[in-house]
Motif scaffolding. Structure first.
Motif, PDB file in Angstrom:
ATOM      1  N   VAL A  63       0.837  -1.206   0.000  1.00 35.78           N
ATOM      2  CA  VAL A  63       0.000   0.000   0.000  1.00 35.78           C
ATOM      3  C   VAL A  63       0.869   1.251   0.000  1.00 35.78           C
ATOM      4  N   LEU A  64       1.886   1.275   0.833  1.00 36.63           N
ATOM      5  CA  LEU A  64       2.786   2.440   0.905  1.00 36.63           C
ATOM      6  C   LEU A  64       3.433   2.714  -0.458  1.00 36.63           C
ATOM      7  N   PHE A  65       3.994   1.679  -1.084  1.00 36.06           N
ATOM      8  CA  PHE A  65       4.664   1.869  -2.373  1.00 36.06           C
ATOM      9  C   PHE A  65       3.689   2.376  -3.434  1.00 36.06           C
ATOM     10  N   ARG A  66       2.493   1.796  -3.469  1.00 30.69           N
ATOM     11  CA  ARG A  66       1.529   2.209  -4.499  1.00 30.69           C
ATOM     12  C   ARG A  66       1.078   3.650  -4.268  1.00 30.69           C
ATOM     13  N   HIS A  67       0.848   4.015  -3.022  1.00 28.22           N
ATOM     14  CA  HIS A  67       0.449   5.397  -2.743  1.00 28.22           C
ATOM     15  C   HIS A  67       1.556   6.384  -3.126  1.00 28.22           C
ATOM     16  N   CYS A  68       2.793   6.019  -2.839  1.00 32.66           N
ATOM     17  CA  CYS A  68       3.911   6.886  -3.236  1.00 32.66           C
ATOM     18  C   CYS A  68       3.971   7.038  -4.750  1.00 32.66           C
ATOM     19  N   GLU A  75       6.323   1.817 -14.948  1.00 29.19           N
ATOM     20  CA  GLU A  75       6.475   0.434 -15.395  1.00 29.19           C
ATOM     21  C   GLU A  75       6.261  -0.586 -14.282  1.00 29.19           C
ATOM     22  N   VAL A  76       6.332  -0.158 -13.034  1.00 32.70           N
ATOM     23  CA  VAL A  76       6.240  -1.120 -11.927  1.00 32.70           C
ATOM     24  C   VAL A  76       5.033  -0.893 -11.025  1.00 32.70           C
ATOM     25  N   ARG A  77       4.330   0.211 -11.194  1.00 37.63           N
ATOM     26  CA  ARG A  77       3.279   0.564 -10.233  1.00 37.63           C
ATOM     27  C   ARG A  77       2.187  -0.502 -10.161  1.00 37.63           C
TER      28      ARG A  77
END
Length: 349
Positions: A22-27, A38-40
């Motif tokens: 969740v943190l990575f996607r929100h960032c 390319e990675v989201r």
């Protein structure tokens, strides 16, 4: 009563991983940086939320079964949710005075500040998502903490659980218990369809987002309850030679559908795939059972990451160095979450 969920499991580790998904996607979404394009899609935050609710359904049903009374159950749930939640709401409201374009006196006298504290304190976050002069130039939105919506969903599930458990408890045969859970699972997705159909038919776009409010995610929680009531049988299947290939298949289908390499999988099916993969990962891989025991700070990571990320976006850090900023957000959030969880545990004692 089904056997209790064993303490030797990977659920803490899995929730930690989900919090960072969740943190990575929100960032990646909020920073609007092309470096992440390319990675989201590998970081599917909705799938992570689904699994949070699935794990909650499993563990909270187990907790309810161990509770000495309804009062005991309610107290345990409120103590689990509100101390860190209120700290996240009040802490952000106070600290972000330093990030506001307004002066301190103007900031604290602004009605938006008090509405934010009031409505978010009641978990009705949609009533006031922003603070005066804070994050107004951010490219994605000016919300202080878009993650908080799941808390009212959790509270909804907690409130429903005693009624569902009472209905299931009156059924002598397991197939009858499972039939009740199946009907509730289907009703959750029927609610989604009704909201979306009504939004289109009535030309009322505001109805569409209601599809993903608490009743629309109830299916994930119900799957967790299903695993609890069928725990002995499902655990027995983990020793089957087919269990690992099935785990890989379910996980692969979910990931591949997210990145568009296979046809879209409806959520009604995808939630089951995710639940199967999560159940296997939770109670297999025994070499990991002692790897991540100790303080569980996944809930705190989930609560605190969004305002930290929004502040970093507002300061232009993601524009200057997207990947380094992602790393700094992840590590800083862990430090804050670990400290907050540690203090919360001390207060409970």
């Amino acid at each position: 009563m089904p056997e209790q969920v064993p303490r030797q499991n990977n659920l803490t580790l899995i929730r930690f991983v989900l919090a960072y998904v969740v943190l990575f996607r929100h960032c990646m979404d909020s920073s609007a940086q092309t470096a992440f394009l390319e990675v989201r899609n590998l970081f599917a935050s909705q799938d992570a939320v689904c699994l949070f609710f699935f794990i909650s359904g499993l563990l909270v049903t187990s907790s309810y079964g161990r509770s000495s009374s309804l009062k005991d159950y309610v107290q345990k749930r409120l103590w689990r949710i509100f101390p860190l939640y209120l700290f996240a709401v009040l802490g952000a409201a106070l600290v972000l005075c330093l990030a506001s374009s307004l002066g301190a006196a103007e900031y604290f006298s602004d009605s938006r500040f008090w509405r934010y504290v009031f409505w978010n304190g009641l978990t009705l976050n949609f009533m006031q998502k922003t603070l005066p002069g804070v994050f107004e130039g951010n490219p994605f939105n000016a919300s202080v903490n878009d993650s908080l919506w799941t808390v009212k969903a959790e509270l909804f599930f907690y409130a429903c659980l005693p009624f569902i458990a009472a209905a299931v408890g009156r059924c002598g045969r397991l197939w009858k218990k499972n039939l009740i859970l199946l009907v509730l699972y289907l009703l959750s997705f029927a609610y989604r369809g009704l909201c979306r159909t009504a939004a289109f038919a009535l030309d009322a776009p505001f109805l569409a987002p209601l599809a993903l409010e608490a009743p629309g995610y109830m299916g994930a929680f119900i799957l967790g309850m299903f695993c609890y009531y069928n725990f002995s049988r499902l655990k027995g299947l983990l020793s089957s030679r087919l269990s690992f290939p099935v785990f890989l298949l379910c996980l692969s289908l979910s990931v591949l559908s997210n990145v568009g390499l296979i046809i879209y999988i409806p959520d009604m099916v995808k939630y089951i795939l995710l639940a199967v993969a999560c159940f296997y990962a939770s109670f297999s891989f025994s070499f990991l059972h002692t790897f991540f025991h100790g303080l569980d700070c996944s809930y705190a990571i989930y609560l605190f990451h969004y305002p930290l990320m929004q502040w970093m976006v507002a300061r232009g850090l993601f524009v200057a160095s997207p990947w380094l900023s992602l790393f700094l957000c992840a590590t800083s959030c862990f430090a804050i979450a670990y400290a907050a969880s540690f203090l919360e545990r001390l207060l409970r004692k």
